[in-house]
Design a protein around this motif. Sequence first.
Motif, PDB file in Angstrom:
ATOM      1  N   ALA A  16       2.748   6.092  -2.163  1.00 23.56           N
ATOM      2  CA  ALA A  16       3.836   7.065  -2.031  1.00 23.56           C
ATOM      3  C   ALA A  16       4.864   6.976  -3.147  1.00 23.56           C
ATOM      4  N   LEU A  17       5.221   5.795  -3.548  1.00 28.60           N
ATOM      5  CA  LEU A  17       6.320   5.664  -4.503  1.00 28.60           C
ATOM      6  C   LEU A  17       5.860   5.691  -5.950  1.00 28.60           C
ATOM      7  N   THR A  62       0.838  -1.215   0.000  1.00 30.45           N
ATOM      8  CA  THR A  62       0.000   0.000   0.000  1.00 30.45           C
ATOM      9  C   THR A  62       0.866   1.255   0.000  1.00 30.45           C
ATOM     10  N   TYR A  63       1.921   1.237   0.813  1.00 28.36           N
ATOM     11  CA  TYR A  63       2.835   2.390   0.853  1.00 28.36           C
ATOM     12  C   TYR A  63       3.495   2.602  -0.498  1.00 28.36           C
ATOM     13  N   LYS A  71       6.661  20.402  -5.866  1.00 25.43           N
ATOM     14  CA  LYS A  71       6.633  20.866  -4.474  1.00 25.43           C
ATOM     15  C   LYS A  71       5.622  20.070  -3.658  1.00 25.43           C
ATOM     16  N   PHE A  72       4.484  19.783  -4.268  1.00 30.10           N
ATOM     17  CA  PHE A  72       3.468  18.998  -3.560  1.00 30.10           C
ATOM     18  C   PHE A  72       3.990  17.590  -3.242  1.00 30.10           C
ATOM     19  N   MET A  73       4.704  16.996  -4.221  1.00 26.82           N
ATOM     20  CA  MET A  73       5.251  15.667  -3.986  1.00 26.82           C
ATOM     21  C   MET A  73       6.341  15.691  -2.903  1.00 26.82           C
TER      22      MET A  73
END
Length: 642
Positions: free
Chosen positions: A173-174, A168-169, A215-217
């Motif tokens: 995220a990746l 899930t991570y 920037k958001f990432m």
Amino acid sequence: MLTDTGDFNFYLNERKEDPASTLAVPICIKKIQKNPKMGELDHGTLFSDHSIGGGDNLVVPARNALCSQKYKPVDYEHLYELAAEAKMASAQIQLKIKKAEQVSKISKEQMLLKQHRQVWWQEYKRLSESRQKAEEEMKTFLDEESHKNNFFFDLRDLEQKLSKERDTYQTDALVPVWQLKEDLKLKLAQMQLCLSKESCQKPEINSAEVLQQIKFMKKQQKAILKGLILESLALERELEEYKENALVPSSEEKNGLFLEVPPELLSLECPYPELKALLMEEYQELARGYWARLQEVDQQLEALSRNSDWKEEDQWVFQTVVNQYPSDLQRRRTLYLDMLQRHLPRKSRQELVAHEKAWGRCHSIRNQRRVLLLTWAQVRRAFVLRAGAAAAEAAAAHEAEVVLADSRQKQLEICADLKAKVLQWKAQQEEAAKLEAAVAARRKEKEDERERLQREQETLRRAQDKEKLKKYWAEKELKWQEQEERDLQHLEELRKLMAEQAAKDRERVRFRRALLERRRQQRKELELLQERREQQREKRLEGLRQQVGIVAKLDPARAVADTVASRARMGIGAREEFELQQPLFRLHTYTEEQVFSDPRLRVELALREAGLHKTLYAREVLSKLPPPKLPRRDMESTAFKM
């Protein structure tokens, strides 16, 4: 204007060929050093022209140079140019030195990084292999023990849950980061393609939107990473608490582990309670000794931990970095100190060295503690084994005592029978001793009588020997007297013979002297005769020389006539030449073959070649060799045969 003595040094190097300027420069330097305000004066007041004999050749005598005030003017512009060139060259040299130092520093840094990289790669492989091995062992253990206890089912469920959270991570995220990275790569590739082809239309890229996405990432990743770090720290603290509770027992538990009597000793079956109590006391005394030594080591560790002002994280980093470098690595200490300075920049090298010493001391004390625990375990196990052996020996001894008590009565009966037999044997021995004493007394009387007879016989024998000895010495004395008389008579005869021989010798000497005198006279007469013959011979030869002397006359025909050698080749006058070549006298001597036919000469030459011709052996050998022909009897000496 010259305001620095360094400018004069350049001037001196340029004016070495001019003696006057060379002598003038030190005077100017001294004056300027004594009075710095002189630098503000006019050039003419300090330097002036001084010509000797006219022309440009300026020479100042050495005796007037120190006190003269007339010098050649100085070209300051030229000096300034020389100073500027020297400064520029010095700056370039300094720049080259700095560049060389920087290059050396960079190469040294690269070499260190290369060595660090090799160590890191080895440590990475070791950790990867250890992790893979641990995971395989854990998986094997869970597969084997899962059907025995429900706890292992919970562990497997936890593993599946963690795997789902990891997936899930990765998805949340990746994957967006990877997607954004791929989109940016694609857009950059399109831009480069359009730049290479001018006719292609450039794609429109909203840079503000792209920057906003990046920037958001970044914010999202920072937040996720921060949460993961907090969660990992919480898990680490929880694991540390469990580790301390599980691996670090309390002092009562340690004391109980050391001082508690092992169940093997308590369950020993010993027929003697005193022996069992003694074994318990010895074990407790031994355990108290090891417990005191362990407390002393723990106190040393606690003192070292209290004196250290390093954080646990820094200590962990220090220990991890040092353990990465194997002990057989060259320049190990330099490498791990360099790595520690990189990981712990807030710590100075002195602090790192001091902590290294403290850590080495702590490591040594921990090794001592581990050795002490291993020794205690071995001693405890050995003590239990020895106690079991002692108990077994005690049980065997007790059984032997029981058997001995049962057989005691039988032993008493046997002892009574043996006592009666011993008394009977004793009476027999006493009677035998009396008989032996009577026999020994009779034997002693016989031995004394035999010794008395031997002494009497010895006395008689000695008296007879004395008589014989007296007779022997009397006969010996008589023989000595007779021998002495014979020796005196023989000596008198020898003296008479020696006197007669001396008279004969004197007569022989007189005869030899007269014979020698006659021979000397004959030799003199012979020499005079030979001299006269030689003189007559010389006279005859001189007459012969005068007769055959060559008298050269004027003879032109002789120049074209045949020579004696040519006539001899043609056989003319050969007989006359043969007669002229005959010797004047006949020689009576020995040829070489006759001389070498003598064996004495050949032996002497062989000994001489071997280097033995001067030894006693050579003299003896040559004296025993006979000549090839014995001498005539008339050549023998008759002087000593009279």
